[in-house]
Design an enzyme around this catalytic site. Structure first.
Site, PDB file in Angstrom:
ATOM      1  NE  ARG A 143       0.581   2.156  -6.158  1.00  0.00           N
ATOM      2  CZ  ARG A 143      -0.324   2.160  -7.134  1.00  0.00           C
ATOM      3  NH1 ARG A 143      -0.076   2.821  -8.244  1.00  0.00           N
ATOM      4  NH2 ARG A 143      -1.483   1.530  -6.985  1.00  0.00           N
ATOM      5  CB  CYS A 186     -11.743   3.656 -31.449  1.00  0.00           C
ATOM      6  SG  CYS A 186     -10.755   3.392 -32.881  1.00  0.00           S
ATOM      7  CD  GLU A 187     -13.389   2.434 -26.142  1.00  0.00           C
ATOM      8  OE1 GLU A 187     -14.247   3.147 -25.578  1.00  0.00           O
ATOM      9  OE2 GLU A 187     -13.658   1.371 -26.724  1.00  0.00           O
ATOM     10  NE  ARG A 209      -1.298   3.218 -11.708  1.00  0.00           N
ATOM     11  CZ  ARG A 209      -1.132   4.482 -11.342  1.00  0.00           C
ATOM     12  NH1 ARG A 209      -0.491   5.320 -12.127  1.00  0.00           N
ATOM     13  NH2 ARG A 209      -1.588   4.902 -10.198  1.00  0.00           N
ATOM     14  N   GLY A 229       0.763  -1.245   0.000  1.00  0.00           N
ATOM     15  CA  GLY A 229       0.000   0.000   0.000  1.00  0.00           C
ATOM     16  C   GLY A 229       0.785   1.282   0.000  1.00  0.00           C
ATOM     17  CE1 TYR A 250      -0.954  -3.493  -8.739  1.00  0.00           C
ATOM     18  CE2 TYR A 250       0.228  -1.572  -7.949  1.00  0.00           C
ATOM     19  CZ  TYR A 250      -0.315  -2.810  -7.721  1.00  0.00           C
ATOM     20  OH  TYR A 250      -0.203  -3.397  -6.471  1.00  0.00           O
ATOM     21  CE1 TYR A 292      -6.962   1.551 -10.530  1.00  0.00           C
ATOM     22  CE2 TYR A 292      -5.127   2.901 -11.260  1.00  0.00           C
ATOM     23  CZ  TYR A 292      -5.634   1.678 -10.850  1.00  0.00           C
ATOM     24  OH  TYR A 292      -4.800   0.601 -10.764  1.00  0.00           O
ATOM     25  CD  GLU A 304       0.478  -9.342   1.529  1.00  0.00           C
ATOM     26  OE1 GLU A 304      -0.370  -8.603   1.000  1.00  0.00           O
ATOM     27  OE2 GLU A 304       0.176 -10.396   2.100  1.00  0.00           O
TER      28      GLU A 304
END
Ligand SMILES: Cc1ncc(COP(=O)(O)O)c(C=O)c1O
Length: 443
Positions: A306, A373-374, A343, A269, A402, A347, A303
């Site tokens: 990132r 195409c988005e 990413r 985290g 990620y 978000y 753990e």
């Protein structure tokens, strides 16, 4: 070192002014290993342009030195306190990186049986693996039990029952840790917060003592620890500290109850600085965990994903179009898109984006977009960019975590290659997927 101004405010981080504890900036040594020089952007001693010329773009490039440095900082901060670093494979499980971390003494956290197998293929022993996941299938649980992994982090009373039955059927006892949900707001992006009561993860901490006491009496289970993970990209120490204190207090009670636990697993985290704003230092983070654990006589496990690999990676892309539209907006279209780096679309995450060899000239506000195409296929809005031309090489920073793992083959776009730099040497650690690779699965 040149640094693009942080314009985009949509990153998954809080206003630093609202932070409880902020002690320092992202470690400078990582920055020094991935930086601009008068000869263009370099990863360690290797010019980004050289890798791009050899592999084509888009491609991922990682710094082995930055990964080593981040791992060692965490490790050293524990001092003499018995500890275990289980690198979270979900952040990036490219074999070369996983092997590199194994060489440093890391263990692993696997979030699927596929990741368990990746770890085994990289030379880890089952006892190096903690296996987490909110919806483990019977097949996954059976494999983890028969491998006898270090700990299966259990997420519900139902899963405990299933695990007990599986272990009894195989004549063994499964090593289990209970994942508790402390109902603590990680103050990260809601999509990557996992420690609130209405998140699907873990069991309420209030019932954990009873459940673990019950586990200790089951024929098929050996309780080895307690586990907590309240989210990712957490940029203040306060929620991490509170979660650690809660789980350490629980562990202390269980030890006093006579449950022979081995470890407290504090999860991952710790956030990184995507835009140069302050984030907690790895040392401060570990010291907070050690302080929270106090005299509880257990191994302290973490753990991290990132914080170990995030700053160590860049995505190289080529400008394929520069387009001015009415109203003055400039679109810089890259050959990398949300298929390579999800990413920002997923978000609203911010990544610094810079030309590998900046041209002279005043910065112009630009939308940096991909070719998909988005409309969500956009890396940055109103980013001040010095002049760019079609064919220029661009660097998207802090994509080691990620990034590649979330890639997709939407639009039949093959997965990009990955390279690992170590000093002045580099090698391809994943080749570019071909259309034939992609189509091989189809009849
Ligand atoms: C259970 C678990 N452990 C560890 C991690 C790694 O987190 P991070 O990459 O933020 O360190 C995650 C990711 O969210 C996770 O779900």
């Amino acid at each position: 070192m040149r640094r693009a101004a942080a314009q985009n405010t949509t990153d998954i981080r809080l206003d630093p002014a609202a932070s409880f504890t902020v002690s320092s900036r992202v470690p400078a040594v990582n920055e020094a290993l991935l930086q601009h020089t008068p000869d263009g952007f370099h990863v360690e001693s290797v010019p980004a342009a050289a890798v791009a010329a050899a592999l084509g773009t888009p491609c991922y490039v990682y710094s082995a030195g930055a990964i080593r440095d981040a791992y060692r900082r965490l490790d050293a901060a524990f001092g003499a306190r018995p500890h275990a670093i289980h690198y979270a494979l979900k952040a990036n499980s490219t074999l070369a990186l996983v092997r590199l971390l194994r060489g440093l003494g890391s263990r692993v956290d696997a979030n699927s049986i596929g990741e368990v197998d990746v770890a085994l293929r990289c030379g880890f022993q089952p006892r190096d693996i903690v296996f987490t996941g909110v919806g483990k299938s019977t097949a996954e649980l059976t494999r983890a039990v028969t491998l006898d992994v270090h700990a299966i982090n259990v997420e519900s009373p139902g899963e405990l029952d299933r695990l007990d039955q599986i272990a009894i059927a195989h004549g063994v006892r499964a090593r289990v840790a209970l994942r508790v949900n402390p109902d603590i707001d990680a103050r990260s992006h809601p999509h990557i917060s996992t420690g609130l009561r209405d998140n699907k993860f873990g069991v309420p901490i209030a019932i954990a003592r009873t459940l673990i006491g019950d586990m200790a009496r089951r024929r098929g289970l050996v309780p080895v620890g307690v586990h907590v993970h309240i989210g990712s990209q957490i940029t203040t120490l306060d929620p991490l500290t509170r979660a650690a204190e809660a789980v350490a207090a629980l562990a202390g009670e269980l030890v006093a109850d006579g449950v022979p636990l081995e470890q407290i697993d504090f999860g991952g985290g710790l956030g990184i600085s995507y835009d140069g704003a302050p984030v907690p230092d790895a040392g401060d983070y570990v010291r907070a965990l050690v302080a929270a654990a106090g005299a509880v006589p257990l191994v302290l496990a973490i753990e991290p994903g990132r914080s170990i690999v995030g700053p160590a990676g860049v995505l190289l892309a080529t400008v394929v179009d520069v387009k001015h539209v009415a109203g003055g907006r400039r679109f810089v279209v890259l050959d990398a898109g949300m298929t390579e780096l999800m990413r920002p679309a997923l978000y609203g995450a911010f990544h610094r984006i810079e030309p590998a060899a900046p041209r002279p000239g005043a910065p112009e506000l630009s939308d940096v977009v991909g070719p998909i195409c988005e409309s969500t296929d956009r890396f940055a809005r109103d980013l001040p960019l010095t002049p760019v031309e079609v064919g220029d090489l661009m660097v998207i920073r802090d994509v080691g975590a990620y990034g590649a793992v979330l890639g997709s083959t939407y639009l039949r776009r093959p997965l990009p290659p990955e390279a690992l730099v170590d000093g002045d040497a580099w090698s391809t650690v994943r080749r570019r997927q071909t259309l034939d690779d992609l189509l091989q699965l189809e009849c």
